[in-house]
Design an enzyme around this catalytic site. Sequence first.
Site, PDB file in Angstrom:
ATOM      1  N   GLY A 128      59.401  35.688  42.566  1.00 17.14           N
ATOM      2  CA  GLY A 128      59.490  36.855  41.698  1.00 17.14           C
ATOM      3  C   GLY A 128      58.141  37.174  41.094  1.00 17.14           C
ATOM      4  O   GLY A 128      57.118  36.577  41.449  1.00 17.14           O
ATOM      5  N   HIS A 141      44.759  34.853  30.979  1.00 16.42           N
ATOM      6  CA  HIS A 141      43.378  35.336  30.883  1.00 16.42           C
ATOM      7  C   HIS A 141      43.032  36.343  31.978  1.00 16.42           C
ATOM      8  O   HIS A 141      41.993  37.002  31.912  1.00 16.42           O
ATOM      9  CB  HIS A 141      42.382  34.176  30.877  1.00 16.42           C
TER      10      HIS A 141
END
Length: 378
Positions: free
Chosen positions: A261, A281
Amino acid sequence: MSAQRPGMPPRMPPVAAARMVEGAASALDALKTRLLPAPAIMGTVLSGGMILARCVSAAAELRVADHLAEGPRDVEELARLCDCNVDALYRFLRALAGHGIFEELDGRRFQLNRLSECLRSDVPMSLRGWAHYAGVEWYWQLWGSFVGTLRNGKTVHENLHERRFFEWYEENPEYAEVFDEAMSSFSRVANPAIVAGYDFAALETLVDVGGGQGSLLGTILHACPRLRGTLFDQPQVIEKARLAADLADPAVAERCEFVTGSFFDELPPGRDAYLFKWILHDWTDDEVRRILRNCRRAMAQGGPGGGRGRRLLVVEMLIEPGNRPSPAKLLDIAMLALTGGRERTAAEFRALFEETGFLLQGIHPTVSPYSVIEAIAV
């Protein structure tokens, strides 16, 4: 581990020792900066760093360390094995040996040392994949357009290819393979420090979100024999992960499930903790909020209390105040140029958590530059 002898001073915790060494190195760098002429320092920054990095990458590409695995060789033999010019290869290896990477012996022979062992492809802590990626031609070409990023705030991929980072790699599988191997090699080095830095054994179920080929999850499951793990990533990644050695080991395989997914859509519901290593990040604050809201929604499913008290674990470098040399600040520039994401301060993480249904619970430093940032669902 041997017991502490009576009368001996207490051992310094590994994290504290690592920080002390970093502080001493930073102090020495600061002293050098004060004492040496400024043009000499700047010249080293402009030339030495770039050239040395490119030489290390070339050594990885040529597999020099693999050719030296069984013992020293003279440069003529290495040149045959690497398909290189003898004189060029000697000057190249001499330069690396001068910086502590490889060791030159009498008779223009070379051997491995502590640093060059990391460039072997067959050692557990190999950084060969990372070193190769850091010097490939197309990667350097991207950085050639960095000023464009500073002018308009767009990534180098957006400026050059009108694509974002991951879109570009999806369209260039030969480049993606090099990048994936780089990430895997760096993960294997960082994983033991991450596992030692947080009490994963206190959990019963854990989702490694965007966990790639399962290197970190495998390390955690080996260390925590009662823990059950879920590796969650895109279908093409999970397909490779099922065959990877990290999770195929019988000692962990029966305690691991694979789920496909996108974390921009939904996550596996109802687990005790959700781990994001080197994920947040890569993305802008708005995208991180979307990811974290999806995570909070998954926590609320399949358990009492709407998921309150479940754990969010984020593994990233933290931006610290001050002007000391900082790998986090340099990695932040890489995120600016490549992905459009950013490294963040503790305060910035706290704000993102509070906006998405979490409370910052603690920051667990490790002996690596990475911390395990812990939050709970509220």
